[in-house]
Design a protein around this motif. Structure first.
Motif, PDB file in Angstrom:
ATOM      1  N   THR A 141       6.008   8.692  -1.361  1.00 30.33           N
ATOM      2  CA  THR A 141       5.425   7.668  -0.494  1.00 30.33           C
ATOM      3  C   THR A 141       4.821   8.357   0.737  1.00 30.33           C
ATOM      4  O   THR A 141       4.842   9.583   0.823  1.00 30.33           O
ATOM      5  CB  THR A 141       6.505   6.657  -0.059  1.00 30.33           C
ATOM      6  N   LEU A 200       9.830  -0.153  -2.929  1.00 31.21           N
ATOM      7  CA  LEU A 200       8.899   0.588  -2.080  1.00 31.21           C
ATOM      8  C   LEU A 200       8.979   0.046  -0.657  1.00 31.21           C
ATOM      9  O   LEU A 200       8.514  -1.056  -0.358  1.00 31.21           O
ATOM     10  CB  LEU A 200       7.461   0.457  -2.604  1.00 31.21           C
ATOM     11  N   THR A 239       6.584   3.032   3.985  1.00 29.14           N
ATOM     12  CA  THR A 239       5.366   3.762   3.654  1.00 29.14           C
ATOM     13  C   THR A 239       4.226   3.178   4.497  1.00 29.14           C
ATOM     14  O   THR A 239       4.155   1.963   4.688  1.00 29.14           O
ATOM     15  CB  THR A 239       5.054   3.701   2.136  1.00 29.14           C
ATOM     16  N   MET A 297       0.760   5.565  -6.098  1.00 28.38           N
ATOM     17  CA  MET A 297       1.921   4.690  -5.877  1.00 28.38           C
ATOM     18  C   MET A 297       1.739   3.372  -6.636  1.00 28.38           C
ATOM     19  O   MET A 297       2.660   2.894  -7.296  1.00 28.38           O
ATOM     20  CB  MET A 297       2.097   4.388  -4.389  1.00 28.38           C
TER      21      MET A 297
END
Ligand code: ZN
Ligand code: ZN
Length: 269
Positions: free
Chosen positions: A124, A146, A149, A156
């Protein structure tokens, strides 16, 4: 059907800048992702969620910021679990907490099998030594996480397509950040490519994803100063309405919290 009959369950135990911890479990094994709250709270969560300690195979650490690692030393002491993380992140933790190398299992670029689940880390963009997001497969069922980031690259995104349950950062509202209490430097850090995801960017990511039927999304790592639950809800409802007009699959939105568990189960395919 009870939660425990699901193929995979994701429990966001705590989410936000005061501490992050998520547990992913299948019928046979469980893995803790980030231990940014106290060991006491994590073990209490395992108890509350009826996840036997012997099922827990390890703790994945996404990066070395304290809101993701604060409980690590005590968790190692009490539960003796391996810490799975990238090599450079492991080095940081070893230095910070004076931990021996044996406590760690290094994650490479390839997938690892943990119990009956397969985890795939991916890089990330965050101001940490080697930050990662995680996808987790049990059979054809897929969960992913996730957070932390500053941007989402094509690489990604590629990891996040066809995810049945996604824990996705929606950290800040741009207006609230601009006019909020943070110093100019901290504002720049949060907004930067190695900072955090804004609500709008989170929605853009979601709209760009190939979404399976009945996708579940848990919006996470919401800033207390620069965001509100209401704003995230409003935007996700707008995105859902847009999905409908486009004839696309929608999603069900949930929200991680600093104090309350957010527990979602997904069926096998
Ligand atoms: Zn961070
Ligand atoms: Zn964080």
């Amino acid at each position: 059907m009870t939660l425990q009959e699901k193929e995979l369950e994701v429990h966001v135990v705590a989410s936000g800048s005061k501490g992050n911890c998520t547990i992913i479990r299948s019928s046979h094994s469980a893995v803790i992702i980030d231990a940014g709250i106290s060991c006491r709270r994590i073990t209490k969560a395992l108890q509350d969620l009826e996840i036997p300690k012997h099922m827990v195979e390890g703790i994945v650490i996404t990066h070395e910021h304290s809101d993701h690692i604060a409980g690590v030393p005590q968790m190692i002491k009490q539960m003796g679990l391996p810490i799975l993380t990238k090599h450079n992140t492991a080095r940081r933790l070893m230095d910070k907490f004076s931990l021996p190398l044996e406590c760690f299992q290094t994650l490479g670029a390839t997938e690892v099998t943990i119990g009956d689940m397969v985890l795939q880390p991916f890089s990330t963009s965050h101001d940490a030594v080697d930050p990662i997001g995680i996808t987790c497969y049990k059979g054809h069922t897929k969960a992913a996480l996730l957070t932390d980031t500053g941007m989402v690259s094509k690489e990604m995104l590629a990891h996040l397509h066809d995810t049945d349950l996604l824990v996705l950062e929606a950290n800040y509202d741009e207006q609230m950040l601009v006019y909020g209490p943070y110093s100019p430097e901290l504002k720049r850090r949060v907004k930067g490519n190695a900072g955090h995801l804004s609500n709008v960017t989170a929605m853009k990511v979601l709209s760009a994803l190939r979404r399976p039927k009945n996708m579940e999304v848990i919006f996470a790592h919401r800033s207390e100063q620069n965001n509100s639950l209401h704003l995230v809800e409003q935007l996700s409802e707008r995105l859902l309405a847009w999905c409908k007009t486009q004839g696309q699959e929608g999603f069900t939105a949930h929200h991680g919290d600093q104090k309350e568990y957010t527990s979602i189960g997904i069926d096998g395919k």
